[in-house]
Design a protein around this motif. Structure first.
Motif, short mmCIF file in Angstrom:
data_model
loop_
_atom_site.label_atom_id
_atom_site.label_comp_id
_atom_site.label_asym_id
_atom_site.label_seq_id
_atom_site.Cartn_x
_atom_site.Cartn_y
_atom_site.Cartn_z
N GLU A 138 0.54 -0.78 0.20
CA GLU A 138 0.07 -0.19 0.44
C GLU A 138 0.74 1.96 0.16
O GLU A 138 2.52 1.48 0.24
N THR A 139 0.81 2.14 -0.52
CA THR A 139 0.80 3.38 -0.48
C THR A 139 0.08 4.49 -0.46
O THR A 139 -0.99 4.71 -0.93
N ALA A 140 0.76 5.54 0.10
CA ALA A 140 -0.66 6.87 0.10
C ALA A 140 0.42 7.92 -0.03
O ALA A 140 1.63 7.67 0.51
N LYS A 141 -0.12 8.96 -1.03
CA LYS A 141 0.19 10.15 -0.61
C LYS A 141 0.13 11.22 0.03
O LYS A 141 -1.06 11.70 0.60
N VAL A 142 1.02 11.56 0.94
CA VAL A 142 0.85 13.13 1.97
C VAL A 142 1.47 14.12 2.17
O VAL A 142 2.35 13.75 1.76
N HIS A 143 0.57 14.63 1.60
CA HIS A 143 1.38 16.45 0.96
C HIS A 143 2.16 15.88 -0.80
O HIS A 143 1.73 14.86 -1.73
N THR A 144 4.04 16.41 -0.70
CA THR A 144 4.20 15.94 -1.91
C THR A 144 4.84 14.63 -1.31
O THR A 144 5.69 13.84 -2.05
N ASN A 145 4.82 13.87 -0.02
CA ASN A 145 5.75 12.67 -0.17
C ASN A 145 4.77 11.10 -0.22
O ASN A 145 3.61 11.01 0.21
N PHE A 146 5.27 10.31 -0.44
CA PHE A 146 4.90 8.90 -0.64
C PHE A 146 4.77 8.23 1.05
O PHE A 146 6.56 8.41 1.57
N TYR A 147 3.97 7.19 0.98
CA TYR A 147 4.86 7.10 2.90
C TYR A 147 4.06 4.75 2.35
O TYR A 147 2.80 5.16 1.39
N GLY A 148 4.54 4.33 2.28
CA GLY A 148 3.77 2.71 2.47
C GLY A 148 4.80 1.83 2.96
O GLY A 148 5.61 1.61 3.80
N THR A 149 3.85 0.45 2.51
CA THR A 149 3.76 -0.69 3.21
C THR A 149 4.28 -2.01 1.75
O THR A 149 3.68 -1.59 1.06
N SER A 150 5.68 -2.18 2.09
CA SER A 150 6.24 -3.26 1.41
C SER A 150 6.09 -4.62 1.71
O SER A 150 6.18 -4.87 2.80
N VAL A 151 5.96 -5.70 1.15
CA VAL A 151 5.91 -6.99 1.27
C VAL A 151 7.52 -7.20 2.23
O VAL A 151 7.83 -7.99 3.00
#
Ligand SMILES: Nc1ncnc2c1ncn2[C@@H]1O[C@H](COP(=O)(O)OP(=O)(O)OP(=O)(O)O)[C@@H](O)[C@H]1O
Length: 198
Positions: free
Chosen positions: A78-91
């Motif tokens: 999963e990934t989410a863009k918060v303002h200008t940055n990406f955050y996410g969880t990898s396998v």
């Protein structure tokens, strides 16, 4: 012993449900009772590290190109863009927790949970999908009010999202291995604990 069987087969535990339903509360109770059996994956982010933050500990700090490549290669759950940055969880981050012998607890939104289901490598780790429901909408609202963390705007967004969660669950009950109605907290916790330690 239940704790031995947990250790021998660590699995991801995907918790879903509306904001304010009690996911963090249930996770907190579990971590308190079994601190050594559960872990959280380290997220990826494209934001710059803050002073004292360590790569691979607080986050995996990556460039936007790297995270986009991982998404394309199906390495991100999963990934989410918060303002200008990406955050996410990898396998990989989830696998690192499982390899350390711990269950990996993952709290994600509808889109994240759907992506997880379609990721064959992740599904091979036999995740348990659990949906947490409130007893009713009014109780959910009063819990969110009682938590004292929301502005009127964020409250409205969370309550609107809760209707989307309700609709998603009703249309896809088979998506979940278990559903817990968090009415009485002790009863809900016992159910949660039993599912995970079974
Ligand atoms: N069974 C329960 N009965 C009464 N209050 C509860 C119960 N479970 C949780 N709460 C309270 O409801 C509030 C919301 O719970 P919590 O923060 O755990 O929700 P959450 O699902 O993690 O929300 P978010 O997704 O926004 O992080 C908290 O103040 C918590 O103490």
């Amino acid at each position: 012993m239940p704790s031995d069987s947990v250790r021998s087969s660590p699995r991801p535990i995907v918790l879903n449900g509306p904001s304010g339903v009690g996911k963090s509360t249930l996770i907190g109770m579990l971590m308190k009772e079994f601190p050594e059996l559960f872990g959280f994956s380290v997220s990826h982010t494209t934001r710059t590290p803050r002073v004292g933050e360590k790569d691979g500990v607080d986050y995996f700090f990556v460039s936007q190109e790297e995270i986009e490549k991982y998404i394309e290669e199906g390495k991100m759950l999963e990934t989410a863009k918060v303002h200008t940055n990406f955050y996410g969880t990898s396998v990989m981050a989830v696998e690192m927790v499982l390899e350390s012998g711990k269950h990996c607890i993952i709290d994600v939104d509808i889109q994240g949970a759907t992506t997880m289901k379609s990721n064959a490598r992740f599904m091979a780790s036999k995740p348990i999908f659990i949906f947490i429901s409130p007893p009713d909408f009014d109780e959910l609202r009063s819990r969110l009010m009682g938590r004292g963390t929301e502005t009127p705007e964020s409250m409205a967004i969370r309550l609107k999202d809760s209707l989307a969660w309700d609709k998603f669950y009703r249309s896809n009950p088979e998506f979940y291995d278990h559903r817990i109605i968090n009415d009485d907290l002790e009863t809900a916790y016992k159910e949660f604990r039993d599912i995970i330690l079974e």
